[in-house]
Write a protein that holds these residues in place. Sequence first.
Motif, PDB file in Angstrom:
ATOM      1  N   ALA A   1       0.701  -1.529  -0.389  1.00 41.19           N
ATOM      2  CA  ALA A   1       0.201   0.165  -0.193  1.00 41.19           C
ATOM      3  C   ALA A   1       0.817   1.041   0.316  1.00 41.19           C
ATOM      4  CB  ALA A   1      -0.831   0.203   1.056  1.00 41.19           C
ATOM      5  N   GLU A   2       0.378   2.090  -0.907  1.00 37.58           N
ATOM      6  CA  GLU A   2       1.268   3.440  -0.645  1.00 37.58           C
ATOM      7  C   GLU A   2       1.127   4.183   0.511  1.00 37.58           C
ATOM      8  OE1 GLU A   2       0.470   7.965  -2.708  1.00 37.58           O
ATOM      9  OE2 GLU A   2      -0.637   6.243  -3.284  1.00 37.58           O
ATOM     10  N   MET A   3       1.740   4.913   1.106  1.00 34.05           N
ATOM     11  CA  MET A   3       2.034   4.846   2.355  1.00 34.05           C
ATOM     12  C   MET A   3       2.515   7.162   2.160  1.00 34.05           C
ATOM     13  SD  MET A   3       2.947   2.785   4.612  1.00 34.05           S
ATOM     14  CE  MET A   3       3.736   3.287   5.801  1.00 34.05           C
ATOM     15  N   PHE A  51      -7.725   2.514   8.748  1.00 34.67           N
ATOM     16  CA  PHE A  51      -8.886   1.766   7.701  1.00 34.67           C
ATOM     17  C   PHE A  51      -9.288   0.269   7.829  1.00 34.67           C
ATOM     18  CE2 PHE A  51      -9.176  -0.284   4.109  1.00 34.67           C
ATOM     19  CZ  PHE A  51     -10.633   0.331   3.177  1.00 34.67           C
ATOM     20  N   GLN A  52     -10.765  -0.521   7.992  1.00 39.30           N
ATOM     21  CA  GLN A  52     -10.290  -1.722   8.285  1.00 39.30           C
ATOM     22  C   GLN A  52     -11.196  -2.047   6.863  1.00 39.30           C
ATOM     23  OE1 GLN A  52     -10.011  -3.878  10.408  1.00 39.30           O
ATOM     24  NE2 GLN A  52      -9.067  -2.471  11.604  1.00 39.30           N
ATOM     25  N   ASP A  53     -10.995  -3.192   5.799  1.00 35.55           N
ATOM     26  CA  ASP A  53     -10.144  -3.603   4.609  1.00 35.55           C
ATOM     27  C   ASP A  53     -11.861  -4.158   5.418  1.00 35.55           C
ATOM     28  OD1 ASP A  53     -11.124  -4.413   2.178  1.00 35.55           O
ATOM     29  OD2 ASP A  53      -9.286  -5.273   1.761  1.00 35.55           O
ATOM     30  N   LEU A  54     -13.253  -3.819   4.455  1.00 40.78           N
ATOM     31  CA  LEU A  54     -14.500  -4.476   4.222  1.00 40.78           C
ATOM     32  C   LEU A  54     -14.664  -5.488   3.611  1.00 40.78           C
ATOM     33  CD1 LEU A  54     -16.559  -2.070   6.221  1.00 40.78           C
ATOM     34  CD2 LEU A  54     -15.253  -3.788   7.716  1.00 40.78           C
ATOM     35  N   GLY A  55     -13.897  -4.658   1.761  1.00 32.90           N
ATOM     36  CA  GLY A  55     -14.849  -5.836   1.052  1.00 32.90           C
ATOM     37  C   GLY A  55     -15.519  -5.057   0.222  1.00 32.90           C
ATOM     38  N   ILE A  67     -19.394  -8.985  -5.638  1.00 31.93           N
ATOM     39  CA  ILE A  67     -19.631  -8.588  -4.220  1.00 31.93           C
ATOM     40  C   ILE A  67     -18.060  -9.086  -3.771  1.00 31.93           C
ATOM     41  CG2 ILE A  67     -19.749  -9.203  -1.288  1.00 31.93           C
ATOM     42  CD1 ILE A  67     -22.471  -9.634  -2.304  1.00 31.93           C
ATOM     43  N   LEU A  68     -17.012  -8.841  -2.845  1.00 30.56           N
ATOM     44  CA  LEU A  68     -15.841  -8.987  -2.949  1.00 30.56           C
ATOM     45  C   LEU A  68     -14.809  -8.949  -1.428  1.00 30.56           C
ATOM     46  CD1 LEU A  68     -15.708  -8.417  -6.039  1.00 30.56           C
ATOM     47  CD2 LEU A  68     -13.541  -7.961  -5.910  1.00 30.56           C
ATOM     48  N   ALA A  69     -14.435 -10.236  -0.682  1.00 33.14           N
ATOM     49  CA  ALA A  69     -13.601 -10.383   0.180  1.00 33.14           C
ATOM     50  C   ALA A  69     -12.990  -9.204   0.252  1.00 33.14           C
ATOM     51  CB  ALA A  69     -13.438 -11.601   0.655  1.00 33.14           C
ATOM     52  N   PRO A  70     -12.673  -9.177   1.549  1.00 32.46           N
ATOM     53  CA  PRO A  70     -11.354  -7.673   1.962  1.00 32.46           C
ATOM     54  C   PRO A  70     -10.283  -8.004   1.641  1.00 32.46           C
ATOM     55  CG  PRO A  70     -12.389  -7.834   3.648  1.00 32.46           C
ATOM     56  CD  PRO A  70     -13.536  -9.099   3.265  1.00 32.46           C
ATOM     57  N   THR A  71      -9.238  -7.275   0.589  1.00 34.01           N
ATOM     58  CA  THR A  71      -8.260  -8.434  -0.143  1.00 34.01           C
ATOM     59  C   THR A  71      -6.691  -8.145   0.759  1.00 34.01           C
ATOM     60  OG1 THR A  71      -6.748  -5.867  -1.008  1.00 34.01           O
ATOM     61  CG2 THR A  71      -9.088  -8.035  -2.278  1.00 34.01           C
ATOM     62  N   GLN A  72      -6.441  -6.928   1.402  1.00 34.61           N
ATOM     63  CA  GLN A  72      -5.627  -6.401   3.178  1.00 34.61           C
ATOM     64  C   GLN A  72      -5.928  -7.743   3.519  1.00 34.61           C
ATOM     65  OE1 GLN A  72      -6.794  -2.962   5.050  1.00 34.61           O
ATOM     66  NE2 GLN A  72      -5.215  -2.297   3.009  1.00 34.61           N
ATOM     67  N   ASP A  73      -4.556  -8.261   3.709  1.00 30.49           N
ATOM     68  CA  ASP A  73      -3.886  -9.704   4.949  1.00 30.49           C
ATOM     69  C   ASP A  73      -4.214  -9.327   6.395  1.00 30.49           C
ATOM     70  OD1 ASP A  73      -2.940 -10.494   2.469  1.00 30.49           O
ATOM     71  OD2 ASP A  73      -1.374 -10.377   2.273  1.00 30.49           O
ATOM     72  N   ASP A  74      -3.994  -7.978   6.586  1.00 21.13           N
ATOM     73  CA  ASP A  74      -3.883  -7.764   7.929  1.00 21.13           C
ATOM     74  C   ASP A  74      -5.875  -7.333   8.313  1.00 21.13           C
ATOM     75  OD1 ASP A  74      -5.202  -5.138   6.499  1.00 21.13           O
ATOM     76  OD2 ASP A  74      -2.815  -4.211   7.909  1.00 21.13           O
ATOM     77  N   PRO A  79     -10.265 -13.409   7.022  1.00 22.85           N
ATOM     78  CA  PRO A  79     -10.302 -14.673   7.459  1.00 22.85           C
ATOM     79  C   PRO A  79     -12.018 -15.610   7.684  1.00 22.85           C
ATOM     80  CG  PRO A  79      -9.130 -14.193   8.759  1.00 22.85           C
ATOM     81  CD  PRO A  79      -9.897 -12.958   7.776  1.00 22.85           C
ATOM     82  N   LEU A  80     -12.938 -14.290   7.419  1.00 25.03           N
ATOM     83  CA  LEU A  80     -14.323 -14.843   7.501  1.00 25.03           C
ATOM     84  C   LEU A  80     -14.850 -15.169   6.550  1.00 25.03           C
ATOM     85  CD1 LEU A  80     -16.898 -15.282   9.261  1.00 25.03           C
ATOM     86  CD2 LEU A  80     -17.747 -13.111   9.835  1.00 25.03           C
ATOM     87  N   PHE A  81     -14.816 -13.873   5.052  1.00 29.59           N
ATOM     88  CA  PHE A  81     -15.228 -13.125   4.235  1.00 29.59           C
ATOM     89  C   PHE A  81     -15.261 -14.716   2.916  1.00 29.59           C
ATOM     90  CE2 PHE A  81     -16.601  -9.297   6.482  1.00 29.59           C
ATOM     91  CZ  PHE A  81     -18.240  -9.254   6.485  1.00 29.59           C
ATOM     92  N   THR A  82     -14.126 -14.312   3.202  1.00 29.18           N
ATOM     93  CA  THR A  82     -13.635 -15.110   1.671  1.00 29.18           C
ATOM     94  C   THR A  82     -14.223 -16.983   1.855  1.00 29.18           C
ATOM     95  OG1 THR A  82     -11.548 -13.582   2.040  1.00 29.18           O
ATOM     96  CG2 THR A  82     -11.424 -16.059   0.606  1.00 29.18           C
ATOM     97  N   PRO A  83     -13.818 -17.466   2.944  1.00 32.58           N
ATOM     98  CA  PRO A  83     -14.347 -18.826   2.559  1.00 32.58           C
ATOM     99  C   PRO A  83     -16.120 -18.555   2.461  1.00 32.58           C
ATOM    100  CG  PRO A  83     -12.597 -18.731   5.079  1.00 32.58           C
ATOM    101  CD  PRO A  83     -12.692 -17.274   3.791  1.00 32.58           C
ATOM    102  N   LEU A  84     -16.492 -17.805   2.962  1.00 33.05           N
ATOM    103  CA  LEU A  84     -18.221 -18.027   3.126  1.00 33.05           C
ATOM    104  C   LEU A  84     -18.727 -17.415   1.525  1.00 33.05           C
ATOM    105  CD1 LEU A  84     -20.285 -17.510   4.734  1.00 33.05           C
ATOM    106  CD2 LEU A  84     -20.404 -15.269   5.034  1.00 33.05           C
ATOM    107  N   LEU A  85     -17.973 -16.323   0.985  1.00 33.29           N
ATOM    108  CA  LEU A  85     -18.528 -15.868  -0.350  1.00 33.29           C
ATOM    109  C   LEU A  85     -17.993 -17.315  -1.081  1.00 33.29           C
ATOM    110  CD1 LEU A  85     -17.553 -12.337  -0.569  1.00 33.29           C
ATOM    111  CD2 LEU A  85     -19.209 -13.060  -0.238  1.00 33.29           C
ATOM    112  N   ASP A  86     -16.886 -17.663  -1.244  1.00 33.48           N
ATOM    113  CA  ASP A  86     -16.009 -19.002  -1.453  1.00 33.48           C
ATOM    114  C   ASP A  86     -17.352 -20.527  -1.863  1.00 33.48           C
ATOM    115  OD1 ASP A  86     -14.596 -17.840  -3.404  1.00 33.48           O
ATOM    116  OD2 ASP A  86     -12.587 -18.947  -1.566  1.00 33.48           O
ATOM    117  N   ILE A  87     -17.701 -20.714  -0.873  1.00 37.16           N
ATOM    118  CA  ILE A  87     -19.156 -22.154   0.092  1.00 37.16           C
ATOM    119  C   ILE A  87     -20.177 -21.143  -0.890  1.00 37.16           C
ATOM    120  CG2 ILE A  87     -20.275 -22.804   1.364  1.00 37.16           C
ATOM    121  CD1 ILE A  87     -18.092 -23.172   2.888  1.00 37.16           C
TER     122      ILE A  87
END
Length: 188
Positions: A1-3, A51-55, A67-74, A79-87
């Motif tokens: 991310a740009e600083m 900032f909290q990445d909510l997707g 709808i895209l899950a959050p992309t920021q690793d932190d 961890p919640l939205f990525t598998p939920l959206l994939d399933i």
Amino acid sequence: AEMVNSQPAVPKTASAAIQQADVVANNILHELSEKNRISSTSLTSYQTFEFQDLGMMMSLGGPNAAILAPTQDDSIFKPLFTPLLDISRVGLGVADQVMKQVISKSPEAESLLNTKLGLSFGGYGLGVDTESTPGTLAGTLAGAARRAVYAVRMPTNQQRVYAAVSAALSTANALAKESSSTTNDDDS
């Protein structure tokens, strides 16, 4: 991310602006209470924005959205939205395949539902490559979810109801227009 100023740059999105607004409002109220020497238990100190990445959610036209899950690793939500959206995508993809098999028996229904209206539960036929983008859900139900989230985020109950009814009516209107234009095109 740009600083920026030794802080990560905040994306230029509505989600970020809403999160910033809460911090700014708190800090302004805190500043005013300090100037007027008003003691307030709810405003203990100045807040620093994080900032909290909510997707992300985006319209794909008509009743469809992605709808895209959050992309920021932190992000605590990744961890919640990525598998939920994939399933959800896999399950709705199965529904798309069942719908495709059922309507393939009727060329008129297949043309109306997929080609003309672009209806899809899991993104079938919408040009969204969900396989290469984990945590992505696209289709008609994603569009309904996107509209529901916006309605819930409204500040008052009156605005929530208005947004929900408006979304339902505009979606129904768009589907009706597509359906009637499809019927008129077929009659020509």
